[in-house]
Write a protein that holds these residues in place. Structure first.
Motif, PDB file in Angstrom:
ATOM      1  N   ILE A  14       0.852  -1.185   0.000  1.00 60.40           N
ATOM      2  CA  ILE A  14       0.000   0.000   0.000  1.00 60.40           C
ATOM      3  C   ILE A  14       0.886   1.232   0.000  1.00 60.40           C
ATOM      4  N   SER A  15       0.611   2.137  -0.923  1.00 57.77           N
ATOM      5  CA  SER A  15       1.392   3.370  -0.994  1.00 57.77           C
ATOM      6  C   SER A  15       0.489   4.569  -0.726  1.00 57.77           C
ATOM      7  N   ARG A  16       1.093   5.637  -0.313  1.00 59.51           N
ATOM      8  CA  ARG A  16       0.362   6.883  -0.075  1.00 59.51           C
ATOM      9  C   ARG A  16      -0.330   7.331  -1.367  1.00 59.51           C
ATOM     10  N   GLU A  17       0.373   7.209  -2.493  1.00 60.24           N
ATOM     11  CA  GLU A  17      -0.176   7.621  -3.786  1.00 60.24           C
ATOM     12  C   GLU A  17      -1.384   6.769  -4.185  1.00 60.24           C
ATOM     13  N   GLY A  18      -1.404   5.523  -3.736  1.00 58.22           N
ATOM     14  CA  GLY A  18      -2.496   4.634  -4.079  1.00 58.22           C
ATOM     15  C   GLY A  18      -3.700   4.769  -3.163  1.00 58.22           C
ATOM     16  N   ILE A  19      -3.456   5.022  -1.880  1.00 61.55           N
ATOM     17  CA  ILE A  19      -4.549   5.018  -0.909  1.00 61.55           C
ATOM     18  C   ILE A  19      -5.145   6.406  -0.674  1.00 61.55           C
ATOM     19  N   ALA A  20      -4.359   7.453  -0.762  1.00 63.65           N
ATOM     20  CA  ALA A  20      -4.866   8.808  -0.487  1.00 63.65           C
ATOM     21  C   ALA A  20      -6.032   9.205  -1.394  1.00 63.65           C
ATOM     22  N   PRO A  21      -5.977   8.947  -2.711  1.00 60.13           N
ATOM     23  CA  PRO A  21      -7.130   9.295  -3.557  1.00 60.13           C
ATOM     24  C   PRO A  21      -8.408   8.543  -3.170  1.00 60.13           C
ATOM     25  N   ALA A  22      -8.275   7.301  -2.701  1.00 60.04           N
ATOM     26  CA  ALA A  22      -9.455   6.536  -2.283  1.00 60.04           C
ATOM     27  C   ALA A  22     -10.105   7.188  -1.065  1.00 60.04           C
ATOM     28  N   PHE A  23      -9.296   7.589  -0.098  1.00 60.41           N
ATOM     29  CA  PHE A  23      -9.825   8.277   1.080  1.00 60.41           C
ATOM     30  C   PHE A  23     -10.465   9.604   0.683  1.00 60.41           C
ATOM     31  N   GLY A  52       5.492  -1.141   6.401  1.00 65.11           N
ATOM     32  CA  GLY A  52       5.141   0.235   6.074  1.00 65.11           C
ATOM     33  C   GLY A  52       3.680   0.448   5.732  1.00 65.11           C
ATOM     34  N   ASP A  53       2.938  -0.634   5.449  1.00 63.99           N
ATOM     35  CA  ASP A  53       1.525  -0.495   5.085  1.00 63.99           C
ATOM     36  C   ASP A  53       0.698   0.109   6.212  1.00 63.99           C
ATOM     37  N   ILE A  54       0.902  -0.376   7.424  1.00 69.11           N
ATOM     38  CA  ILE A  54       0.113   0.103   8.559  1.00 69.11           C
ATOM     39  C   ILE A  54       0.406   1.576   8.825  1.00 69.11           C
ATOM     40  N   VAL A  72      -6.645  -2.417  11.865  1.00 69.18           N
ATOM     41  CA  VAL A  72      -6.242  -3.003  10.587  1.00 69.18           C
ATOM     42  C   VAL A  72      -6.086  -4.509  10.792  1.00 69.18           C
ATOM     43  N   LEU A  73      -6.782  -5.272   9.946  1.00 68.48           N
ATOM     44  CA  LEU A  73      -6.729  -6.725  10.038  1.00 68.48           C
ATOM     45  C   LEU A  73      -6.287  -7.328   8.712  1.00 68.48           C
ATOM     46  N   GLU A  74      -5.461  -8.351   8.805  1.00 69.46           N
ATOM     47  CA  GLU A  74      -5.111  -9.137   7.625  1.00 69.46           C
ATOM     48  C   GLU A  74      -6.126 -10.270   7.511  1.00 69.46           C
ATOM     49  N   ILE A  75      -6.617 -10.510   6.298  1.00 68.31           N
ATOM     50  CA  ILE A  75      -7.487 -11.646   6.023  1.00 68.31           C
ATOM     51  C   ILE A  75      -6.719 -12.500   5.010  1.00 68.31           C
TER      52      ILE A  75
END
Length: 186
Positions: A14-23, A52-54, A72-75
């Protein structure tokens, strides 16, 4: 189809560039419809978290929602151990019922049986591994929620899916290499 895009890499962190737009998109949707921002956030990761993901998730969630109550949970669906019951009358092992689980509260680790297809096919169950990697919520309650999320997303009237609704879509997209265009953006 305009929403199909085959450029997703497997095993990507998970990267900041990938997750920030979703939020950001989610917040804009809530604001547009005059909905309150969440007070708590529970994130289900399809598969294992990378280093680094968390930190990335906590940082982006904190900046966007101004909340500190996050879990945050891993499945994890692969690499599962064999889990079975023992019938004393027959002296044989048997599959556990859907919803059965083994929970290690100290390490926040669970093995959860989520469906009954294996009984119908006379095979071993394929349980999920759940790891609570971040947060302070009651782990048993989180495991129970994951179980019930397997009951709400199904393509079959009689059998639920093995994965919870929160990770089923991500699993399907990762498996096909397609991306998803949210329908609520229209």
């Amino acid at each position: 189809k305009h929403y199909v895009n085959k450029n997703i890499k497997k095993d990507e962190s998970i990267s900041r560039e990938g997750i920030a737009p979703a939020f950001s998109t989610f917040i804009n949707f809530l604001k547009k419809h005059n909905k309150p921002l969440p007070q708590k956030l529970i994130i289900h990761r399809d598969g294992k978290l990378h280093s680094g993901d968390i930190e990335c998730l906590a940082q982006v969630a904190g900046e966007n929602f101004s909340i500190e109550n996050m879990d945050v949970l891993e499945i994890v669906k692969n690499g599962f151990p064999i889990i079975a019951g023992f019938e004393t009358k027959d002296g044989a092992y048997c599959n556990l019922d859907s919803g059965s689980c083994w929970i290690d509260d100290v390490h926040k680790y669970a093995i959860l049986v989520t469906n009954i297809q294996s009984d119908e096919k006379n095979a071993l169950v394929k349980p999920l591994i759940i790891k609570h990697r971040y947060g302070n919520s009651d782990f048993k309650k989180l495991v129970k929620q994951i179980y019930w999320f397997t009951k709400i997303y199904t393509n079959n009237l009689y059998n639920s899916t093995r994965l919870p609704a929160t990770t089923q879509k991500a699993n399907n997209l990762a498996g096909t290499g397609k991306s998803h265009q949210a329908t609520y953006l229209g």
